[in-house]
Motif scaffolding. Structure first.
Motif, PDB file in Angstrom:
ATOM      1  N   SER A 343       0.658  -1.302   0.131  1.00 43.10           N
ATOM      2  CA  SER A 343       0.019   0.062  -0.082  1.00 43.10           C
ATOM      3  C   SER A 343       0.844   1.316  -0.088  1.00 43.10           C
ATOM      4  N   ARG A 344       2.019   1.185   0.192  1.00 41.60           N
ATOM      5  CA  ARG A 344       2.995   2.230   0.178  1.00 41.60           C
ATOM      6  C   ARG A 344       3.854   2.607  -1.017  1.00 41.60           C
ATOM      7  N   LEU A 345       3.460   1.449  -2.239  1.00 41.70           N
ATOM      8  CA  LEU A 345       3.963   1.240  -3.068  1.00 41.70           C
ATOM      9  C   LEU A 345       5.535   0.968  -3.244  1.00 41.70           C
ATOM     10  N   PHE A 346       5.850   0.047  -2.355  1.00 35.01           N
ATOM     11  CA  PHE A 346       7.026  -0.758  -2.117  1.00 35.01           C
ATOM     12  C   PHE A 346       6.889  -1.751  -2.996  1.00 35.01           C
ATOM     13  N   TRP A 347       7.879  -2.398  -3.890  1.00 37.02           N
ATOM     14  CA  TRP A 347       7.717  -3.994  -4.154  1.00 37.02           C
ATOM     15  C   TRP A 347       7.689  -5.005  -3.030  1.00 37.02           C
ATOM     16  N   ALA A 348       6.651  -5.873  -3.282  1.00 42.77           N
ATOM     17  CA  ALA A 348       6.333  -6.980  -2.118  1.00 42.77           C
ATOM     18  C   ALA A 348       7.694  -7.878  -2.340  1.00 42.77           C
ATOM     19  N   GLU A 349       8.414  -8.013  -3.406  1.00 41.20           N
ATOM     20  CA  GLU A 349       9.537  -8.808  -3.597  1.00 41.20           C
ATOM     21  C   GLU A 349      10.549  -7.805  -4.423  1.00 41.20           C
ATOM     22  N   PRO A 350      12.068  -7.566  -4.001  1.00 43.50           N
ATOM     23  CA  PRO A 350      12.655  -6.907  -4.388  1.00 43.50           C
ATOM     24  C   PRO A 350      12.986  -7.275  -6.160  1.00 43.50           C
TER      25      PRO A 350
END
Ligand SMILES: NC(=O)c1ccc[n+]([C@@H]2O[C@H](COP(=O)([O-])OP(=O)(O)OC[C@H]3O[C@@H](n4cnc5c(N)ncnc54)[C@H](O)[C@@H]3O)[C@@H](O)[C@H]2O)c1
Length: 357
Positions: A343-350
């Protein structure tokens, strides 16, 4: 000059990086890769004037919120374009817009300053003027109406306060871009209306077409960035400058009419007056004064003709035009909806950042 371009995998980044490289800048990219899957066609098809068809810079796959000063050491300048790039995205995820576009950009600038990067060219926007009567210039009061535009104004304010003898921020207030790019966006007005004309044979406006929208070709933005990087430090230190051309100040109705001239077999239809209040006519005197070598080479008719040629060359389909690859909001909704972005627009997996999903 060694230059880091953030947002190098975006619509403008895919034009600016080869443009600067072709002019002797040593270019490195940085991008988290939200829209990597949105590749339309190669530069050979587009026929841009960069002379570096197909070239992409070595790119650091990184979120600007995670950047450290170590990442930025050795660069002479940063051209900062990596943000959420339109109002609908800002409306979808208001707080995250502030997280990336305001706090992320200030964090990047702080790291740059710490790393001894002396020049910082920021991609601001004419949308900071919001709704304005008459013609606005760089001294006009700001009236940002959306999270996206408020962030642009806040970054300008905060980076100006950071300026000193060793750190020179420059603020390019770009008009709305148009024109073909390998990483095409169809969610900006000329690209959208001309794409509709091509795939649906209608130029269907969602509004009555009355708002003013100054436009500028992506390659003219690249030219302005080149001017800013090449200029004396005193010229660009905390400089705010509108990027565009007086003759490209048009209403959305004018833009539709130029598209209709290029795609003559299309019906033009209008919607109700838009709730989107943005409307501004912009004065572009300053850019011609501070960068005398700058001259906007593209008018809107030439842009529509370029787009027509590219759509024809690649046989652009409705599926591609309407697909998520070229509409920023659809792609971010897809990545969140499928759990690939949190939800913060970080990738769930790099690993997803490099996968081009
Ligand atoms: N296109 C226009 O009409 C226009 C007009 C005025 C200003 N601008 C500004 O120019 C810049 C580039 O615009 P664009 O049209 O190329 O947008 P774009 O959406 O095509 O490209 C932005 C790029 O930044 C990257 N990015 C976004 N958030 C990031 C993050 N947190 N960390 C690392 N990378 C991230 C994305 O992956 C994308 O590749 C933006 O700052 C935009 O606000 C664009």
């Amino acid at each position: 000059m060694r230059v880091l371009i953030t947002g190098s995998d975006g619509y403008l980044g895919a034009l600016v990086a080869p443009y600067l490289s072709a002019r002797g800048f040593d270019v490195v990219g940085l991008d988290t890769g939200y829209y990597k899957s949105g590749w339309l066609c190669s530069e050979h098809v587009i026929g841009t004037e960069t002379g570096r068809g197909g070239w992409v810079p070595a790119t650091l796959v990184r979120d600007i919120r995670d950047v450290t000063a170590e990442d930025l050491r050795g660069f002479d300048a940063i051209v900062h374009m990596a943000e959420l790039s339109n109002d609908p995205l800002g409306d979808l995820i208001g707080e995250v817009t502030y997280d990336i576009n305001h706090r992320g950009s200030v964090h990047l600038a702080e790291c740059a300053k710490q790393a001894g990067v002396r020049r910082f060219v920021y991609m601001s926007s004419c949308s900071v003027y919001g709704a304005a009567d008459g013609t606005v210039d760089e001294t006009s009061p700001l009236n940002p109406l959306t999270a996206y535009a408020r962030c642009k104004a806040m970054v300008e304010r905060d980076l100006t306060a950071m300026a000193d003898d060793d750190f020179s921020p420059t603020f390019l207030r770009n008009a709305t871009a148009f024109g073909a790019s390998p990483r095409m966006r169809f969610d900006i007005v000329l690209n959208n209306l001309s794409g509709l004309a091509w795939v649906e044979r209608t130029i269907a406006m969602t509004s009555d077409g009355s708002p003013w929208r100054p436009l500028v070709h992506g390659l003219d933005i690249a030219q302005a960035i080149g001017c800013a990087l090449s200029a004396d430090r005193d010229t660009v230190h905390t400089l705010v400058v509108n990027v565009g051309a007086d003759e490209n100040n048009l209403t959305v109705r004018d833009i539709a009419s130029l598209v209709a001239d290029e795609f003559p077999d299309c019906a033009v239809t209008f919607g109700p007056p838009s709730p989107d209040q943005r409307s501004y006519r912009v004065d572009f005197t300053r850019i011609r004064t501070v960068f005398p070598e700058f001259s906007a080479r593209w008018d809107v008719a030439a842009g529509a003709a370029q787009l027509h040629r590219v759509y024809q060359a690649i046989d652009l389909t409705a599926e591609v035009f309407h697909g998520r690859g070229h509409t920023r909001l659809k792609q971010i909704e897809y990545l969140i909806g499928t759990g690939q972005l949190d939800s913060r627009l970080f990738w769930a997996e790099p690993a997803l950042a490099t996968a081009g999903v």
